[in-house]
Write an enzyme that holds these catalytic residues in place. Structure first.
Site, PDB file in Angstrom:
ATOM      1  N   PRO A  83      -6.239   1.438  -0.659  1.00  0.00           N
ATOM      2  CA  PRO A  83      -6.460   2.693  -0.210  1.00  0.00           C
ATOM      3  C   PRO A  83      -5.188   3.616  -0.175  1.00  0.00           C
ATOM      4  CG  PRO A  83      -6.984   1.429   1.445  1.00  0.00           C
ATOM      5  CD  PRO A  83      -6.787   0.669   0.352  1.00  0.00           C
ATOM      6  N   ASN A  84      -5.369   4.878  -0.602  1.00  0.00           N
ATOM      7  CA  ASN A  84      -4.574   5.986  -0.686  1.00  0.00           C
ATOM      8  C   ASN A  84      -3.092   5.794  -1.482  1.00  0.00           C
ATOM      9  OD1 ASN A  84      -6.020   7.545   1.344  1.00  0.00           O
ATOM     10  ND2 ASN A  84      -5.543   5.909   2.811  1.00  0.00           N
ATOM     11  N   ARG A 100       7.131  -0.071  11.680  1.00  0.00           N
ATOM     12  CA  ARG A 100       6.171   0.845  11.990  1.00  0.00           C
ATOM     13  C   ARG A 100       5.366   0.697  12.975  1.00  0.00           C
ATOM     14  NH1 ARG A 100       3.824   2.787   6.298  1.00  0.00           N
ATOM     15  NH2 ARG A 100       3.344   4.415   7.849  1.00  0.00           N
ATOM     16  N   ASP A 136     -10.367 -13.660   2.523  1.00  0.00           N
ATOM     17  CA  ASP A 136     -11.023 -14.763   2.119  1.00  0.00           C
ATOM     18  C   ASP A 136     -11.193 -14.695   0.631  1.00  0.00           C
ATOM     19  OD1 ASP A 136     -11.888 -15.453   4.544  1.00  0.00           O
ATOM     20  OD2 ASP A 136     -13.947 -14.651   4.504  1.00  0.00           O
ATOM     21  N   ARG A 177       1.753  11.654  -1.000  1.00  0.00           N
ATOM     22  CA  ARG A 177       1.514  11.256   0.266  1.00  0.00           C
ATOM     23  C   ARG A 177       2.753  10.866   1.239  1.00  0.00           C
ATOM     24  NH1 ARG A 177      -0.351   4.906   1.198  1.00  0.00           N
ATOM     25  NH2 ARG A 177      -1.128   5.337   3.486  1.00  0.00           N
ATOM     26  N   TYR A 218       6.892   7.140   1.367  1.00  0.00           N
ATOM     27  CA  TYR A 218       6.361   6.344   0.566  1.00  0.00           C
ATOM     28  C   TYR A 218       7.152   6.655  -0.843  1.00  0.00           C
ATOM     29  CZ  TYR A 218       2.662   4.523   3.330  1.00  0.00           C
ATOM     30  OH  TYR A 218       2.205   3.982   4.308  1.00  0.00           O
ATOM     31  N   GLU A 265       2.037 -10.563  -1.619  1.00  0.00           N
ATOM     32  CA  GLU A 265       1.577  -9.563  -1.057  1.00  0.00           C
ATOM     33  C   GLU A 265       2.569  -8.393  -1.022  1.00  0.00           C
ATOM     34  OE1 GLU A 265       0.618 -10.426   3.100  1.00  0.00           O
ATOM     35  OE2 GLU A 265       0.826  -8.349   3.826  1.00  0.00           O
ATOM     36  N   HIS A 293      -4.413  -4.642   7.239  1.00  0.00           N
ATOM     37  CA  HIS A 293      -4.294  -4.822   8.679  1.00  0.00           C
ATOM     38  C   HIS A 293      -6.026  -5.248   9.080  1.00  0.00           C
ATOM     39  CE1 HIS A 293      -0.590  -3.378   8.090  1.00  0.00           C
ATOM     40  NE2 HIS A 293      -1.016  -2.355   7.449  1.00  0.00           N
ATOM     41  N   HIS A 339       4.500  -4.563   0.162  1.00  0.00           N
ATOM     42  CA  HIS A 339       4.428  -3.097   1.168  1.00  0.00           C
ATOM     43  C   HIS A 339       5.623  -2.427   0.637  1.00  0.00           C
ATOM     44  CE1 HIS A 339       0.847  -4.934   3.244  1.00  0.00           C
ATOM     45  NE2 HIS A 339       1.593  -5.702   3.391  1.00  0.00           N
ATOM     46  N   ILE A 340       5.303  -0.938   0.430  1.00  0.00           N
ATOM     47  CA  ILE A 340       6.236  -0.181   0.042  1.00  0.00           C
ATOM     48  C   ILE A 340       7.373  -0.049   1.179  1.00  0.00           C
ATOM     49  CG2 ILE A 340       6.955   2.136  -0.668  1.00  0.00           C
ATOM     50  CD1 ILE A 340       4.100   2.115  -1.878  1.00  0.00           C
ATOM     51  N   ASN A 396      -0.801  -4.886  -3.223  1.00  0.00           N
ATOM     52  CA  ASN A 396      -0.722  -3.954  -2.108  1.00  0.00           C
ATOM     53  C   ASN A 396      -2.067  -3.434  -1.472  1.00  0.00           C
ATOM     54  OD1 ASN A 396       0.046  -2.158  -0.106  1.00  0.00           O
ATOM     55  ND2 ASN A 396       1.647  -0.987  -1.337  1.00  0.00           N
ATOM     56  N   ALA A 430      -4.046  -0.029   3.986  1.00  0.00           N
ATOM     57  CA  ALA A 430      -4.564  -0.300   5.134  1.00  0.00           C
ATOM     58  C   ALA A 430      -5.462  -1.485   5.494  1.00  0.00           C
ATOM     59  CB  ALA A 430      -5.134   1.030   5.566  1.00  0.00           C
TER      60      ALA A 430
HETATM   61  C1  DQA Z   1       1.488   0.179   2.912  1.00  0.00           C
HETATM   62  C2  DQA Z   1       1.593  -0.127   4.188  1.00  0.00           C
HETATM   63  C3  DQA Z   1       0.141  -0.210   5.080  1.00  0.00           C
HETATM   64  O1  DQA Z   1       0.303  -0.235   6.444  1.00  0.00           O
HETATM   65  C4  DQA Z   1      -0.136   1.359   4.761  1.00  0.00           C
HETATM   66  O2  DQA Z   1      -1.672   1.471   5.366  1.00  0.00           O
HETATM   67  C5  DQA Z   1      -0.245   1.908   3.288  1.00  0.00           C
HETATM   68  C6  DQA Z   1       0.765   1.452   2.604  1.00  0.00           C
HETATM   69  C7  DQA Z   1       2.784   0.060   2.207  1.00  0.00           C
HETATM   70  O3  DQA Z   1       2.822  -0.028   1.013  1.00  0.00           O
HETATM   71  O4  DQA Z   1       3.860   0.139   2.996  1.00  0.00           O
HETATM   72  O5  DQA Z   1      -1.197   2.369   2.962  1.00  0.00           O
HETATM   73  O6  DQA Z   1       0.823  -1.059   2.306  1.00  0.00           O
END
Ligand code: DQA
Length: 138
Positions: free
Chosen positions: A10-11, A105, A85, A18, A23, A96, A78, A98-99, A72, A75
């Protein structure tokens, strides 16, 4: 040719727009095109959804045939037992990504429900985190 897919949660469709101080200013499509050029020996597919169940559907769809998945989960990292699963259920290796450095954080971002089911975790290197994951899979 190895088949790798990048799955974004998401997002992440708003990358470049954003929260650019966290990011960055580059859109994901622009970055993906650069990756495809620099790593032309692998097929790189991509998928993004803001919907948890759609991410699970995609993991199930690709998880028995692809050579690697770069995930990625944003959100949902978490919160999602369902995505954790799904990763446990499939066979393709999953990295996995994350940017941002989630450990630098808010505390809510320090817990990943998916980490225990993936093959490796890369976070905190900006969009370059995807490239590092790709190279780890290759
Ligand atoms: C994220 C970190 C997450 O906590 C956050 O909700 C994101 C992006 C990252 O790529 O840093 O949407 O996965």
């Amino acid at each position: 040719m190895k088949k790798i897919i990048i799955i974004n949660g998401p997002n992440l469709n708003l990358l470049g727009i954003r929260e650019t101080s966290i990011y960055g200013k580059q859109s994901f499509n622009d970055y993906l095109n650069e990756l495809k050029v620099s790593h032309s020996s692998v097929e790189i597919d991509s998928y993004q959804s803001n919907i948890e169940g759609e991410l699970i559907d995609k993991l199930q769809e690709v998880g028995f045939t692809y050579d690697g998945i770069i995930l990625n989960a944003a959100a949902y990292t978490h919160t999602s037992v369902g995505i954790a699963d799904a990763i446990a259920a499939i066979q393709s290796p999953v990295i996995e990504v994350h940017i941002s450095n989630i450990y630098k954080r808010e505390e809510i971002r320090h817990t990943s429900l998916i980490s225990k089911n993936v093959d490796g975790v890369i976070c905190g290197f900006g969009l370059k985190s995807y490239k590092l994951a790709l190279e780890a899979l290759i």
